[in-house]
Design a protein around this motif. Sequence first.
Motif, PDB file in Angstrom:
ATOM      1  N   HIS A 108     -35.373  26.278-139.852  1.00 29.53           N
ATOM      2  CA  HIS A 108     -33.974  25.896-140.027  1.00 29.53           C
ATOM      3  C   HIS A 108     -33.422  26.284-141.391  1.00 29.53           C
ATOM      4  CE1 HIS A 108     -36.547  22.580-141.396  1.00 29.53           C
ATOM      5  NE2 HIS A 108     -35.593  22.325-142.281  1.00 29.53           N
ATOM      6  N   ARG A 109     -34.293  26.656-142.344  1.00 25.67           N
ATOM      7  CA  ARG A 109     -33.831  27.073-143.670  1.00 25.67           C
ATOM      8  C   ARG A 109     -33.567  28.572-143.764  1.00 25.67           C
ATOM      9  NH1 ARG A 109     -36.084  22.966-147.602  1.00 25.67           N
ATOM     10  NH2 ARG A 109     -37.239  21.485-146.327  1.00 25.67           N
ATOM     11  N   ILE A 110     -33.986  29.306-142.772  1.00 28.24           N
ATOM     12  CA  ILE A 110     -33.944  30.765-142.868  1.00 28.24           C
ATOM     13  C   ILE A 110     -32.513  31.287-142.834  1.00 28.24           C
ATOM     14  CG2 ILE A 110     -34.525  32.868-141.588  1.00 28.24           C
ATOM     15  CD1 ILE A 110     -37.247  31.589-140.975  1.00 28.24           C
ATOM     16  N   GLY A 111     -31.685  30.778-141.925  1.00 25.98           N
ATOM     17  CA  GLY A 111     -30.314  31.254-141.832  1.00 25.98           C
ATOM     18  C   GLY A 111     -29.547  31.080-143.129  1.00 25.98           C
ATOM     19  N   ALA A 112     -29.712  29.935-143.781  1.00 29.30           N
ATOM     20  CA  ALA A 112     -29.030  29.684-145.052  1.00 29.30           C
ATOM     21  C   ALA A 112     -29.464  30.690-146.121  1.00 29.30           C
ATOM     22  CB  ALA A 112     -29.299  28.262-145.520  1.00 29.30           C
ATOM     23  N   SER A 113     -30.741  31.044-146.141  1.00 34.18           N
ATOM     24  CA  SER A 113     -31.231  32.025-147.121  1.00 34.18           C
ATOM     25  C   SER A 113     -30.563  33.379-146.912  1.00 34.18           C
ATOM     26  CB  SER A 113     -32.750  32.163-146.992  1.00 34.18           C
ATOM     27  OG  SER A 113     -33.405  30.939-147.206  1.00 34.18           O
ATOM     28  N   VAL A 114     -30.448  33.790-145.655  1.00 34.04           N
ATOM     29  CA  VAL A 114     -29.825  35.087-145.361  1.00 34.04           C
ATOM     30  C   VAL A 114     -28.361  35.086-145.782  1.00 34.04           C
ATOM     31  CG1 VAL A 114     -29.199  36.688-143.519  1.00 34.04           C
ATOM     32  CG2 VAL A 114     -31.443  35.576-143.498  1.00 34.04           C
ATOM     33  N   TRP A 115     -27.653  33.973-145.555  1.00 39.16           N
ATOM     34  CA  TRP A 115     -26.242  33.908-145.934  1.00 39.16           C
ATOM     35  C   TRP A 115     -26.036  34.001-147.437  1.00 39.16           C
ATOM     36  CZ3 TRP A 115     -21.842  34.725-143.618  1.00 39.16           C
ATOM     37  CH2 TRP A 115     -21.780  34.646-142.220  1.00 39.16           C
ATOM     38  N   PHE A 249     -32.501  29.395-135.886  1.00 39.74           N
ATOM     39  CA  PHE A 249     -32.505  29.625-137.335  1.00 39.74           C
ATOM     40  C   PHE A 249     -31.185  29.268-138.015  1.00 39.74           C
ATOM     41  CE2 PHE A 249     -35.375  32.743-135.354  1.00 39.74           C
ATOM     42  CZ  PHE A 249     -36.569  32.361-135.947  1.00 39.74           C
ATOM     43  N   GLY A 250     -30.196  28.845-137.246  1.00 41.96           N
ATOM     44  CA  GLY A 250     -28.924  28.497-137.858  1.00 41.96           C
ATOM     45  C   GLY A 250     -28.228  29.676-138.496  1.00 41.96           C
ATOM     46  N   THR A 251     -28.282  30.841-137.864  1.00 37.57           N
ATOM     47  CA  THR A 251     -27.712  32.040-138.479  1.00 37.57           C
ATOM     48  C   THR A 251     -26.188  32.029-138.512  1.00 37.57           C
ATOM     49  OG1 THR A 251     -27.844  33.198-136.343  1.00 37.57           O
ATOM     50  CG2 THR A 251     -29.674  33.496-137.891  1.00 37.57           C
ATOM     51  N   LEU A 252     -25.553  31.099-137.781  1.00 40.44           N
ATOM     52  CA  LEU A 252     -24.097  30.973-137.864  1.00 40.44           C
ATOM     53  C   LEU A 252     -23.701  29.667-138.545  1.00 40.44           C
ATOM     54  CD1 LEU A 252     -21.356  32.163-137.248  1.00 40.44           C
ATOM     55  CD2 LEU A 252     -21.431  31.063-134.997  1.00 40.44           C
ATOM     56  N   SER A 253     -24.316  28.561-138.159  1.00 35.69           N
ATOM     57  CA  SER A 253     -23.922  27.268-138.728  1.00 35.69           C
ATOM     58  C   SER A 253     -24.267  27.159-140.211  1.00 35.69           C
ATOM     59  CB  SER A 253     -24.604  26.129-137.969  1.00 35.69           C
ATOM     60  OG  SER A 253     -26.007  26.209-138.113  1.00 35.69           O
ATOM     61  N   ALA A 254     -25.227  27.941-140.697  1.00 36.22           N
ATOM     62  CA  ALA A 254     -25.652  27.855-142.101  1.00 36.22           C
ATOM     63  C   ALA A 254     -24.872  28.811-142.989  1.00 36.22           C
ATOM     64  CB  ALA A 254     -27.147  28.147-142.208  1.00 36.22           C
ATOM     65  N   ARG A 256     -22.385  28.327-144.912  1.00 39.68           N
ATOM     66  CA  ARG A 256     -21.810  27.787-146.140  1.00 39.68           C
ATOM     67  C   ARG A 256     -22.559  28.254-147.379  1.00 39.68           C
ATOM     68  NH1 ARG A 256     -21.622  24.249-142.144  1.00 39.68           N
ATOM     69  NH2 ARG A 256     -19.655  23.163-141.661  1.00 39.68           N
ATOM     70  N   PHE A 257     -21.815  28.402-148.454  1.00 38.45           N
ATOM     71  CA  PHE A 257     -22.425  28.731-149.743  1.00 38.45           C
ATOM     72  C   PHE A 257     -23.182  27.520-150.252  1.00 38.45           C
ATOM     73  CE2 PHE A 257     -22.206  28.866-154.419  1.00 38.45           C
ATOM     74  CZ  PHE A 257     -22.884  30.047-154.635  1.00 38.45           C
ATOM     75  N   ARG A 258     -24.451  27.692-150.582  1.00 39.84           N
ATOM     76  CA  ARG A 258     -25.306  26.592-151.051  1.00 39.84           C
ATOM     77  C   ARG A 258     -25.738  26.885-152.487  1.00 39.84           C
ATOM     78  NH1 ARG A 258     -27.012  23.381-146.752  1.00 39.84           N
ATOM     79  NH2 ARG A 258     -26.615  24.279-144.686  1.00 39.84           N
ATOM     80  N   PRO A 259     -25.102  26.234-153.458  1.00 43.09           N
ATOM     81  CA  PRO A 259     -25.404  26.536-154.871  1.00 43.09           C
ATOM     82  C   PRO A 259     -26.878  26.403-155.229  1.00 43.09           C
ATOM     83  CG  PRO A 259     -23.431  25.180-154.688  1.00 43.09           C
ATOM     84  CD  PRO A 259     -24.044  25.227-153.313  1.00 43.09           C
ATOM     85  N   ASP A 260     -27.567  25.372-154.666  1.00 43.79           N
ATOM     86  CA  ASP A 260     -28.975  25.181-155.013  1.00 43.79           C
ATOM     87  C   ASP A 260     -29.825  26.353-154.548  1.00 43.79           C
ATOM     88  OD1 ASP A 260     -28.384  24.427-152.375  1.00 43.79           O
ATOM     89  OD2 ASP A 260     -30.181  23.152-152.243  1.00 43.79           O
ATOM     90  N   LEU A 261     -29.606  26.775-153.315  1.00 45.95           N
ATOM     91  CA  LEU A 261     -30.385  27.877-152.763  1.00 45.95           C
ATOM     92  C   LEU A 261     -30.001  29.201-153.419  1.00 45.95           C
ATOM     93  CD1 LEU A 261     -32.511  28.700-150.734  1.00 45.95           C
ATOM     94  CD2 LEU A 261     -30.741  28.786-148.966  1.00 45.95           C
ATOM     95  N   PRO A 485     -35.081  18.662-146.510  1.00 46.09           N
ATOM     96  CA  PRO A 485     -33.706  19.009-146.181  1.00 46.09           C
ATOM     97  C   PRO A 485     -33.098  19.991-147.142  1.00 46.09           C
ATOM     98  CG  PRO A 485     -33.747  16.843-147.211  1.00 46.09           C
ATOM     99  CD  PRO A 485     -35.168  17.324-147.136  1.00 46.09           C
ATOM    100  N   LEU A 486     -32.284  20.899-146.600  1.00 53.19           N
ATOM    101  CA  LEU A 486     -31.443  21.734-147.437  1.00 53.19           C
ATOM    102  C   LEU A 486     -30.246  20.920-147.918  1.00 53.19           C
ATOM    103  CD1 LEU A 486     -31.352  25.104-145.520  1.00 53.19           C
ATOM    104  CD2 LEU A 486     -32.091  24.778-147.864  1.00 53.19           C
ATOM    105  N   SER A 487     -29.709  20.100-147.054  1.00 57.42           N
ATOM    106  CA  SER A 487     -28.563  19.273-147.402  1.00 57.42           C
ATOM    107  C   SER A 487     -28.595  18.056-146.490  1.00 57.42           C
ATOM    108  CB  SER A 487     -27.264  20.053-147.223  1.00 57.42           C
ATOM    109  OG  SER A 487     -26.160  19.213-147.457  1.00 57.42           O
ATOM    110  N   LEU A 488     -28.398  16.866-147.060  1.00 61.04           N
ATOM    111  CA  LEU A 488     -28.543  15.656-146.275  1.00 61.04           C
ATOM    112  C   LEU A 488     -27.368  15.395-145.344  1.00 61.04           C
ATOM    113  CD1 LEU A 488     -29.997  13.275-149.000  1.00 61.04           C
ATOM    114  CD2 LEU A 488     -31.221  14.456-147.177  1.00 61.04           C
ATOM    115  N   ASP A 489     -26.233  16.043-145.627  1.00 60.32           N
ATOM    116  CA  ASP A 489     -25.051  15.747-144.842  1.00 60.32           C
ATOM    117  C   ASP A 489     -24.725  16.807-143.813  1.00 60.32           C
ATOM    118  OD1 ASP A 489     -24.442  17.654-146.672  1.00 60.32           O
ATOM    119  OD2 ASP A 489     -22.438  16.876-147.159  1.00 60.32           O
TER     120      ASP A 489
END
Length: 500
Positions: A108-115, A249-254, A256-261, A485-489
């Motif tokens: 579930h963290r992979i899509g956010a990394s790609v974004w 992998f959440g390739t669409l829902s993820a 969002r820009f994630r400053p921590d990642l 978690p990548l993000s709790l919310d």
Amino acid sequence: MRSSASGYWSRYISPEGPARLWVRPSWSGDAGLRHLLIVALPMILSALSASVNLFFDRLFLAHFDRNAHLPASMSAGTVWWTSQTLVMGIVTYVGTFVAQYHGAKQPHRIGASVWQGIYMSILGGAIAIAMIPFAGPFFRFTGHAGNLPALEAEYFGVLCLGAVFLHVNGALSSFYTGRGKVNLVMVISFIIAGANIGLNKWLIFNPPSWAPFIQPGLVGAAWGTILSMALGTVIFTACVLTPQNRREFGTLSAWRFRPDLFRRLLHYGMPQGFQFIIDMSAFSIFILAVGRVSQEALTATTIAMNINMLLFIPMVGMAQALSVLVGQFVGAERVDLAERITCVGFLVCFLYMVVVSASYVLIPGIYIDMFRDKTTVDASFAAVESMARVFLIFVAVYSLFDAFALSYSGSIKGAGDTRFVLKLSVFNSLLVMIIPIIVAVKMGAPATVLWGFITLFIIIMGTGMMLRYRSGFWKSMKVIETEPPLSLDEPPNDAAMATG
């Protein structure tokens, strides 16, 4: 005395213990030769397709105009690649994040990394376009003769327009390469290569009248390159956003820009990016310096480098495979398998380089004749051929050490040890390449002296990477976080979003 020496040298060995340089290779099992080849062969073929791209670009330009357009493509192309390597190093390091998340079974963290890599790619594309106005003054400053500076600036400017496609492709392909799913990347790479070869042959020799901004020669080559990269972006995007990938992998829902990642991507990716840009800056200075020696020397260097690129770049695919597999094993906390796969990968890479190096020395004419225009008599090509044969001997020597540099750097970067690679690159580039080459050019040194510096540079890089790998410090490294978690919310993927 013996105890004291042991204490001194222990500072250079990880508490985890030194890494093995040799294991008896096995065919089957985890980290066996079969496991390596399953991942590496598609990556090797993908890298080969990229080298075939550049090879045919310059082969076509050699037959269009060997005296101006061909050397201009080498110098301007090298400077353009240098200008893109910082962003490229950051974006392609997404693959290490994907590999370690995959190994840790956290899809579930992979899509956010790609974004985050995509956002970095868009920024890089904007920076590339902003560099276009500075191309003309820069290439005039190089002091190249005749119309070379104008041709170089034009080629550089068109390539900058398509830089965003290069970087986005790197981010999207990391979604597959980081998980070891490389067959699709190979297929898309061949599609891009085929499109590039066809477009370049068309646009170099006979561009369409309805596109007056595409001029024959270098400009046509540049447009062929960026159009083929744009095609790759369309295909990669369609594949990454399939319903299955969105669910798993959440390739669409993820999106969002994630400053921590993003910060972690910069933390680990920027050293790799800076290493790339420093290495390529040193290489660019080498190419520009050869151009100041003579145009014939630059043409001969272009031919030798183009030959080397065609046969060398496949082993870049091997290094990428090692980086992916080591990342997966480190994520799964199986450092023993990471050691084993590195030893097997180095053996394959070194044996390949031995065969290639021997061919440079024993049968150089087979390669050089491809750049000869057999339809005309060109007396100047005799001098170019003579120099190219000498330059290929230098290539044969440093290619053996490239096996060390590629294998061991791929392994330690897969674990997250990018800062050492950067430090070694800075030291080596400044003291062995940049400063000596500038001094040598001012003293009127011949091109062979400049080739000696680049050979020494690669020898030191290969030896340094091997020693760092042997130290074992990479064994205790990771780039991924330990908290789930990548993000709790926010839900982790599209499936969670649908059911939540």
